[in-house]
Design a protein around this motif. Structure first.
Motif, short mmCIF file in Angstrom:
data_model
loop_
_atom_site.label_atom_id
_atom_site.label_comp_id
_atom_site.label_asym_id
_atom_site.label_seq_id
_atom_site.Cartn_x
_atom_site.Cartn_y
_atom_site.Cartn_z
N GLY A 108 38.65 57.26 41.57
CA GLY A 108 38.59 58.32 40.37
C GLY A 108 38.10 58.59 39.11
N ASP A 109 38.17 59.55 38.08
CA ASP A 109 38.30 59.68 37.04
C ASP A 109 38.19 58.82 35.96
OD1 ASP A 109 40.17 60.78 36.07
OD2 ASP A 109 39.90 63.28 36.34
N ALA A 110 38.17 59.10 34.51
CA ALA A 110 38.37 57.98 33.64
C ALA A 110 40.07 57.88 33.45
CB ALA A 110 38.13 58.26 32.14
N ASP A 111 40.64 59.46 33.25
CA ASP A 111 41.74 59.57 33.56
C ASP A 111 42.87 58.29 34.44
OD1 ASP A 111 41.50 60.81 30.84
OD2 ASP A 111 42.10 62.54 31.91
N ARG A 112 42.74 58.47 34.94
CA ARG A 112 42.83 58.36 36.69
C ARG A 112 42.87 56.30 37.03
NH1 ARG A 112 42.24 62.21 41.32
NH2 ARG A 112 43.70 63.79 40.86
N VAL A 113 41.58 55.59 36.15
CA VAL A 113 41.44 54.88 36.19
C VAL A 113 42.42 53.90 34.88
CG1 VAL A 113 39.63 52.72 34.99
CG2 VAL A 113 38.96 54.33 37.42
N ARG A 114 42.10 54.93 33.91
CA ARG A 114 43.10 54.52 32.34
C ARG A 114 44.84 54.22 32.34
NH1 ARG A 114 43.23 54.16 27.35
NH2 ARG A 114 40.80 54.28 27.44
N ALA A 115 45.69 55.54 33.49
CA ALA A 115 46.58 55.44 33.79
C ALA A 115 46.91 54.00 34.90
CB ALA A 115 47.24 57.18 35.07
N VAL A 116 45.88 53.97 35.96
CA VAL A 116 46.12 52.12 37.23
C VAL A 116 46.60 51.02 35.31
CG1 VAL A 116 45.09 50.92 38.13
CG2 VAL A 116 45.45 53.30 38.66
N ALA A 117 44.81 51.24 35.25
CA ALA A 117 45.31 50.53 33.89
C ALA A 117 45.86 50.35 33.19
CB ALA A 117 43.97 50.05 32.72
N ASP A 118 46.86 51.05 32.37
CA ASP A 118 47.90 50.96 31.74
C ASP A 118 49.21 50.51 32.55
OD1 ASP A 118 46.42 52.66 29.42
OD2 ASP A 118 47.61 53.99 29.55
N ALA A 119 49.49 50.44 33.83
CA ALA A 119 50.76 50.63 34.39
C ALA A 119 50.52 48.98 34.86
CB ALA A 119 50.76 51.61 35.97
N ALA A 120 49.28 48.84 35.03
CA ALA A 120 48.93 46.69 35.17
C ALA A 120 49.11 46.24 33.96
CB ALA A 120 47.43 47.08 35.38
N ARG A 121 48.95 46.84 32.88
CA ARG A 121 49.15 45.89 32.17
C ARG A 121 50.63 45.74 31.27
NH1 ARG A 121 47.24 48.91 28.41
NH2 ARG A 121 45.03 48.58 28.60
N ALA A 122 51.40 46.87 31.39
CA ALA A 122 52.47 46.96 31.28
C ALA A 122 53.36 46.01 31.98
CB ALA A 122 53.27 48.84 31.74
N ARG A 123 53.21 46.20 33.29
CA ARG A 123 53.60 44.65 33.89
C ARG A 123 52.84 43.85 34.48
NH1 ARG A 123 57.35 47.33 37.96
NH2 ARG A 123 58.45 49.46 36.66
N CYS A 124 52.23 43.54 33.59
CA CYS A 124 51.56 42.36 33.64
C CYS A 124 50.54 41.96 35.16
CB CYS A 124 51.88 41.06 32.89
SG CYS A 124 52.05 41.20 31.88
N VAL A 125 49.98 42.98 35.96
CA VAL A 125 49.64 43.05 36.93
C VAL A 125 48.18 42.51 37.39
CG1 VAL A 125 48.73 44.43 39.26
CG2 VAL A 125 51.11 44.76 38.21
N PRO A 126 47.22 41.69 37.02
CA PRO A 126 45.57 41.96 37.16
C PRO A 126 45.10 42.26 38.37
CG PRO A 126 46.75 39.28 38.37
CD PRO A 126 47.76 40.52 37.76
N ILE A 127 43.84 43.16 38.13
CA ILE A 127 43.14 43.82 39.09
C ILE A 127 41.92 43.41 39.44
CG2 ILE A 127 41.90 46.36 39.47
CD1 ILE A 127 43.64 47.33 36.64
N ARG A 128 42.18 43.24 40.39
CA ARG A 128 40.73 42.63 41.60
C ARG A 128 39.54 43.74 42.07
NH1 ARG A 128 39.76 40.93 47.30
NH2 ARG A 128 37.25 40.69 47.78
N ILE A 129 38.36 43.50 40.94
CA ILE A 129 37.30 44.35 41.50
C ILE A 129 37.09 44.41 42.90
CG2 ILE A 129 35.49 45.87 40.83
CD1 ILE A 129 36.52 45.05 38.14
N GLY A 130 37.17 44.66 44.09
CA GLY A 130 36.67 44.42 45.14
C GLY A 130 35.35 45.63 46.03
#
Length: 175
Positions: A108-130
């Protein structure tokens, strides 16, 4: 002399990816993740076969909810394969997955990507771009169809664009 690595190490639960660490083996279940018993059985079988991480599909909220039981019972870190709905990524992180997999541009838009990035960062969860051919942005797909670039170049461009979006959100644990 000192050794240099082209990649940065990130942790997906107990598995360290990149930075010169051994290559990890990942597979994906074929079960319906909403069936947590069948999915856990397949995760266990994959772990016994040598998988270090196992990816599960998270197509809806019921599948995301099933992660609450699956993640703590799994013998290896669980990776959530997220499509289209950023809220599924947020739920997966909340339920303790070790890594997220997202397709470029479909969260989705930048706000949604930021929400995912913030949640992942807070829990030390990496993101794979597939990236796959089916998830290419329309303009990149047209470049391939018109011979302006190869499919591989378009897929690489798509991944780099998504990495830039995540980095603009201050997120760097990218696979």
């Amino acid at each position: 002399g000192s050794s240099r690595h082209a990649t940065r190490a990130v942790s997906a639960g107990t598995v360290i990816i990149g930075g010169g660490h051994p290559i990890s083996v990942q597979s994906m279940t074929t079960t319906d993740t909403r069936d947590s018993a069948a999915t856990l059985a397949q995760v266990r079988a994959l772990a016994e076969a040598g998988c270090d991480l196992v990816r599960v599909a998270v197509p809806d909220h019921e599948a995301a909810d099933a992660l609450a039981a699956l993640v703590p019972a799994a013998p290896v870190p669980i990776v959530a394969d997220i499509h289209f709905d950023y809220r599924l990524a947020l739920e997966a992180v909340r339920h303790g997955v070790a890594k997220l997999r997202i397709n470029p541009g479909n969260i989705g838009d930048a706000d949604r990507v930021r929400a995912v990035a913030d949640a992942a960062r807070a829990r030390c969860v990496p993101i794979r771009i597939g990236v796959n051919a089916g998830s290419l942005e329309h303009a990149l797909l047209q470049d391939v169809e018109n011979g302006r670039c190869s499919l591989g170049a378009a897929m690489a461009e798509s991944a780099l664009r998504e990495a830039a979006v995540l980095e603009a959100c201050g997120f760097s644990d990218i696979v």
